[in-house]
Enzyme design. Structure first.
Site, PDB file in Angstrom:
ATOM      1  N   SER A 196      16.479  33.298 -38.106  1.00  0.00           N
ATOM      2  CA  SER A 196      15.386  34.210 -38.300  1.00  0.00           C
ATOM      3  C   SER A 196      14.798  34.982 -37.151  1.00  0.00           C
ATOM      4  CB  SER A 196      14.406  33.553 -39.182  1.00  0.00           C
ATOM      5  OG  SER A 196      13.949  32.334 -38.317  1.00  0.00           O
ATOM      6  N   HIS A 210      17.496  34.152 -45.242  1.00  0.00           N
ATOM      7  CA  HIS A 210      17.600  35.775 -44.833  1.00  0.00           C
ATOM      8  C   HIS A 210      18.885  35.996 -44.894  1.00  0.00           C
ATOM      9  CE1 HIS A 210      13.689  35.787 -42.688  1.00  0.00           C
ATOM     10  NE2 HIS A 210      14.046  34.520 -42.387  1.00  0.00           N
ATOM     11  N   LYS A 224      11.708  36.312 -50.078  1.00  0.00           N
ATOM     12  CA  LYS A 224      11.973  37.476 -49.338  1.00  0.00           C
ATOM     13  C   LYS A 224      12.671  38.692 -49.652  1.00  0.00           C
ATOM     14  CE  LYS A 224      12.270  33.771 -45.655  1.00  0.00           C
ATOM     15  NZ  LYS A 224      10.908  33.888 -45.174  1.00  0.00           N
TER      16      LYS A 224
HETATM   17  N1  PMP Z   1      13.921  28.759 -44.704  1.00  0.00           N
HETATM   18  C1  PMP Z   1      13.722  29.576 -43.751  1.00  0.00           C
HETATM   19  C2  PMP Z   1      15.191  29.908 -42.755  1.00  0.00           C
HETATM   20  C3  PMP Z   1      12.793  30.677 -43.503  1.00  0.00           C
HETATM   21  O1  PMP Z   1      12.917  31.653 -42.631  1.00  0.00           O
HETATM   22  C4  PMP Z   1      11.887  30.402 -44.270  1.00  0.00           C
HETATM   23  C5  PMP Z   1      10.471  31.490 -44.432  1.00  0.00           C
HETATM   24  N2  PMP Z   1       9.979  31.658 -43.200  1.00  0.00           N
HETATM   25  C6  PMP Z   1      11.620  29.311 -45.375  1.00  0.00           C
HETATM   26  C7  PMP Z   1      12.879  28.662 -45.267  1.00  0.00           C
HETATM   27  C8  PMP Z   1      10.390  29.179 -46.066  1.00  0.00           C
HETATM   28  O2  PMP Z   1      10.523  30.035 -47.403  1.00  0.00           O
HETATM   29  P1  PMP Z   1       9.231  30.427 -48.190  1.00  0.00           P
HETATM   30  O3  PMP Z   1       8.543  31.415 -47.505  1.00  0.00           O
HETATM   31  O4  PMP Z   1      10.030  30.872 -49.199  1.00  0.00           O
HETATM   32  O5  PMP Z   1       8.578  29.227 -48.493  1.00  0.00           O
END
Ligand code: PMP
Length: 396
Positions: free
Chosen positions: A184, A212, A243
């Site tokens: 990310s 992502h 997302k």
């Molecule tokens: N895994 C990754 C790689 C993420 O970037 C995120 C969100 N920042 C999450 C899990 C968590 O997802 P959520 O916002 O749906 O709880």
């Protein structure tokens, strides 16, 4: 003695944050999360959301949410194992399994608790978790909740992964390799074909967090596994529904056995109320829209390519991103935050990301271009980058 209820020990920690210059207030958004928003009272182009496809405020999703509320109400009323498992939740998992081209799916209330609940449920004492050093916080927390031993390998470094596998294979029953599909902070893609090869060679299982990559990579946004044609060779394929899908929730796609086990031992599913009907209705509509057409993912990639090329031509360092995530690497932490502040003054919101989220000296603003941006908005954003970049001597 001081009154403990004044929470002085926390007040001291908050003061520390202020002294370090990292204290901040939560930014306030007036209205929906769109390409252009009013944030802290100022109209700005929004280059920081995960709303990749512009679904968070899409009329078709909103209508589906309203329809679901009319039929099912606003809350699920219980955890899934008691009386909170509506036919709508079952339909969502069927639609997601079809989309992901996997046998079965288990959903959770967020991507975060999907990782927190799944990793601890599928590993135990006597197992080893091997994690990429740049994996997301929810993976780290999920691993912490597991009784398995844990170790890391160097970011996307297959020699490092193989060494860890070789050194440890004989000492453990099951080994689980965990990686983000798309990282990310840099936008690079995991070397999944090689990870899968190594997993097969050393009889390890694979777990890919495609938060992502889902809705972004692969045919109609089916994700990183689809992008590399690895269906059937990744054991646990995780996605978020918050997302690209634009709503809330997380899921694991994989085998029927995975689904059966998590329905008995996935703790967020056992002890926390299931997703609200409005969210489920909207998500089902979003997944159907993705399966119907690649219009949104095509637009996302076209916008990302356009923006990245323009910033690159100006002379910004946009790193090694292979996806729409576009870091603009500034380096120095204070300068990065100043760059972000100045961009805001010039009508662009893009958050600064510095140590400890990224290594020291690699501070960056992370641009998230979406399918919802118009070319005119991207051009305006590029102009602001150019102006501030020159003012701050980042550009020559
Ligand atoms: N895994 C990754 C790689 C993420 O970037 C995120 C969100 N920042 C999450 C899990 C968590 O997802 P959520 O916002 O749906 O709880």
């Amino acid at each position: 003695m001081a009154n403990v209820h004044e929470l002085n020990y926390l007040k001291e920690k908050i003061q520390d944050l202020k002294d370090q210059g990292v204290y901040r207030k939560l930014p306030i958004l007036e209205g929906a999360n769109e390409a252009e928003v009013i944030l802290n009272g100022k109209k700005v182009i929004n280059l920081s959301s995960n709303n990749y496809l512009g679904f968070a405020n899409h009329p078709r999703l909103k209508k589906a949410a309203v329809d679901a509320v009319e039929k099912y109400g606003v809350g699920a009323g219980a955890v899934r194992t008691i009386v909170g498992n509506m036919d709508l939740h079952e339909e969502l998992e069927e639609v997601l399994a079809e989309f992901k081209r996997e046998e079965a799916v288990m959903t959770f209330q967020s991507g975060f608790n999907c990782n927190a609940g799944t990793i601890q449920a599928i590993t135990e004492k006597g197992d080893l978790i091997i994690s990429d050093e740049l994996n997301h916080a929810s993976i780290i927390d999920g691993a912490r909740l597991s009784k398995a031993n844990k170790t890391i390998y160097k970011h996307n470094d297959m020699d490092s992964l193989e060494k860890v596998l070789k050194d440890n294979r004989d000492n453990y029953r099951n080994i689980l390799i965990i990686t983000d599909g798309v990282f990310s902070m840099d936008g690079d893609i995991a070397n999944l074909p090689e990870i899968v090869n190594l997993a097969e060679k050393y009889e390890a299982m694979t777990y890919v967090d495609d938060a992502h990559g889902s809705g972004v990579l692969g045919e109609n946004g089916r994700g990183t596994v689809d992008h590399f044609g690895l269906h059937g060779r990744v054991d646990f394929s995780i996605g978020t529904l918050s997302k690209a899908i634009g709503v809330i929730g997380g899921y694991v796609a994989g085998s029927k056995t995975m689904q059966e086990w998590l329905s008995h031992r996935g703790r967020p599913l056992l002890f926390s109320t299931s997703l609200p009907p409005a969210a489920v209705g909207a998500i089902i509509e979003a997944v159907k829209m993705l399966m119907e057409s690649s219009e949104y993912t095509d637009k996302l990639w076209a916008n990302a390519k356009y923006f990245k090329e323009k910033l690159g031509k100006l002379g910004f360092n946009t790193g090694n991103s292979q996806t729409p995530i576009t870091p603009v690497i500034i380096g120095d932490e204070a300068k990065t935050m100043e760059f972000s502040r100045k961009l805001f003054e010039n009508g662009v919101f893009v958050s600064g990301i510095v140590f400890p989220t990224v290594p020291k000296g690699t501070g960056r603003v992370r641009c998230m271009v979406t399918a919802g941006h118009t070319q005119e908005q991207l051009d305006r954003a590029v102009k602001a980058f150019e102006k501030v970049g020159k003012e701050m001597n980042i550009l020559k």
